[in-house]
Design an enzyme around this catalytic site. Structure first.
Site, PDB file in Angstrom:
ATOM      1  N   ARG A 109       0.858  -1.182   0.000  1.00  0.00           N
ATOM      2  CA  ARG A 109       0.000   0.000   0.000  1.00  0.00           C
ATOM      3  C   ARG A 109       0.896   1.234   0.000  1.00  0.00           C
ATOM      4  O   ARG A 109       2.075   1.168   0.365  1.00  0.00           O
ATOM      5  CB  ARG A 109      -0.922   0.038   1.221  1.00  0.00           C
ATOM      6  CG  ARG A 109      -0.225   0.260   2.561  1.00  0.00           C
ATOM      7  CD  ARG A 109      -1.220   0.706   3.618  1.00  0.00           C
ATOM      8  NE  ARG A 109      -0.661   0.811   4.953  1.00  0.00           N
ATOM      9  CZ  ARG A 109       0.024   1.850   5.417  1.00  0.00           C
ATOM     10  NH1 ARG A 109       0.262   2.896   4.624  1.00  0.00           N
ATOM     11  NH2 ARG A 109       0.486   1.873   6.655  1.00  0.00           N
ATOM     12  N   ASN A 111       2.203   4.810   1.434  1.00  0.00           N
ATOM     13  CA  ASN A 111       2.431   5.285   2.794  1.00  0.00           C
ATOM     14  C   ASN A 111       2.678   6.798   2.755  1.00  0.00           C
ATOM     15  O   ASN A 111       1.777   7.560   2.469  1.00  0.00           O
ATOM     16  CB  ASN A 111       3.588   4.516   3.439  1.00  0.00           C
ATOM     17  CG  ASN A 111       3.657   4.701   4.936  1.00  0.00           C
ATOM     18  OD1 ASN A 111       2.620   4.759   5.595  1.00  0.00           O
ATOM     19  ND2 ASN A 111       4.846   4.795   5.493  1.00  0.00           N
ATOM     20  N   ASN A 158       9.386   5.844   4.275  1.00  0.00           N
ATOM     21  CA  ASN A 158       8.848   7.080   4.838  1.00  0.00           C
ATOM     22  C   ASN A 158       9.638   8.277   4.331  1.00  0.00           C
ATOM     23  O   ASN A 158      10.771   8.158   3.893  1.00  0.00           O
ATOM     24  CB  ASN A 158       8.858   7.041   6.369  1.00  0.00           C
ATOM     25  CG  ASN A 158       7.593   6.447   6.940  1.00  0.00           C
ATOM     26  OD1 ASN A 158       6.511   7.022   6.815  1.00  0.00           O
ATOM     27  ND2 ASN A 158       7.707   5.270   7.561  1.00  0.00           N
ATOM     28  N   ASP A 208      10.401   7.812  10.975  1.00  0.00           N
ATOM     29  CA  ASP A 208       9.112   7.838  10.289  1.00  0.00           C
ATOM     30  C   ASP A 208       9.042   9.103   9.427  1.00  0.00           C
ATOM     31  O   ASP A 208       9.982   9.413   8.711  1.00  0.00           O
ATOM     32  CB  ASP A 208       7.984   7.748  11.319  1.00  0.00           C
ATOM     33  CG  ASP A 208       6.734   7.095  10.759  1.00  0.00           C
ATOM     34  OD1 ASP A 208       6.250   7.541   9.708  1.00  0.00           O
ATOM     35  OD2 ASP A 208       6.209   6.154  11.382  1.00  0.00           O
TER      36      ASP A 208
END
Length: 304
Positions: A109, A111, A158, A208
């Protein structure tokens, strides 16, 4: 040898929206609306927080939504859904699905993502289970113009964010706790050689979402370590740390009238009942005032 960037001054952390997001992410400050857009990926929600009026709005989509940018060539937003890119208009609820660039990677998916200074939207993919190294980075210039810029081999990707001169792209291999720096050609939007910019120690969690401020410093959210760290753009040295009252810190963006408010998202995902009882603000949106100024978020389609 360049001088190290100065350490920023930080105010107190405050909770501005106890939204209890399962997976808060996707921060984007709208200068024209003076509002922060952010998302709950797993609950398929888009949020908008307007500090000046206190208004807080939310929209529920029929698909996961993970990253957001404003458009210059039309109303509303460009967003990443589970499988690809789309235009979304919060005012009407209209959703137009666009390129879906990796149909063969069914377990992936989208992100994190954001626009570069030329208005190209960069979105990274990840393995939904966070195990297989199937993530890639895509450059979306507009409908029908999407390319796989980097077949990352990351289980979870990320970022990205860019250096002040636009010649370096920073991109995170989250599971391996590594921040990479890529040579970047601003004119063509192509990536060059990469190097390791920063490795997180085990006790520092996982890198992140991140952003760059007007002094070039990198601000990185620490998943699993209850903090955001600020780093010198050349050496990677840590200059400051914002401590948060919950473990999973997921993304950051500067906003407010002077772009000196650091907004921070968090998540309840993967926290057990005991942890949630100890961390009642897990999944909240936080803010902290700084003497650092951020950069206005790049708009999609500015010159792509």
């Amino acid at each position: 040898m360049s001088l190290q960037a100065p350490a920023p001054a930080l105010g107190s952390v405050r909770c501005v929206w106890p939204a209890a997001a399962t997976l808060g992410e996707g921060t984007c400050w709208s200068v024209r609306e003076q509002s922060l857009y952010w998302v709950d990926i797993l609950e398929k929600r888009l949020y908008r927080h307007t500090p000046g009026t206190g208004e807080q709005r939310q929209w529920t989509l029929d698909d996961t939504i993970s990253a957001v940018a404003e458009r210059t060539d039309g109303p509303g937003l460009v967003v990443t859904l589970r499988r690809g890119f789309a235009f979304y208009e919060p005012a009407t609820g209209a959703l137009r699905r666009l390129d879906e660039p990796e149909p063969e990677r069914t377990a992936n998916r989208f992100n994190d993502g954001k626009c570069d200074a030329h208005g190209r939207f960069w979105g990274g993919t990840m393995d939904t289970a966070c195990r297989e190294p199937t993530g890639a980075l895509y450059r979306f210039d507009g409908p029908g113009r999407c390319v796989r810029a980097f077949d990352a081999g990351f289980a979870v990707s990320n970022g990205p964010t860019w250096s002040l001169d636009g010649r370096t792209m920073f991109f995170n291999d989250t599971v391996r706790r590594t921040v990479h720096a890529f040579a970047f050609d601003p004119a063509s939007g192509t990536l060059g050689a990469s190097r390791v910019f920063l490795r997180f120690e085990r006790g520092d969690g996982f890198p992140d979402g991140m952003t760059t401020d007007a002094a070039g410093r990198l601000w990185i959210a620490h998943w699993g370590a209850a903090c955001v760290s600020c780093h010198d753009p050349d050496s990677g040295a840590e200059l400051a740390r914002v401590s948060l009252p919950t473990d999973h810190i997921s993304n950051v963006a500067f906003g407010g009238p002077a772009l000196k408010t650091l907004f921070i998202t968090s998540a309840r995902f993967e926290l057990g009942p005991g942890q949630l009882a100890e961390q009642p603000l897990a999944g909240a949106l936080f803010a902290v005032e700084t003497d650092a100024a951020g950069l206005p978020a790049n708009l999609f389609g500015a010159s792509a």
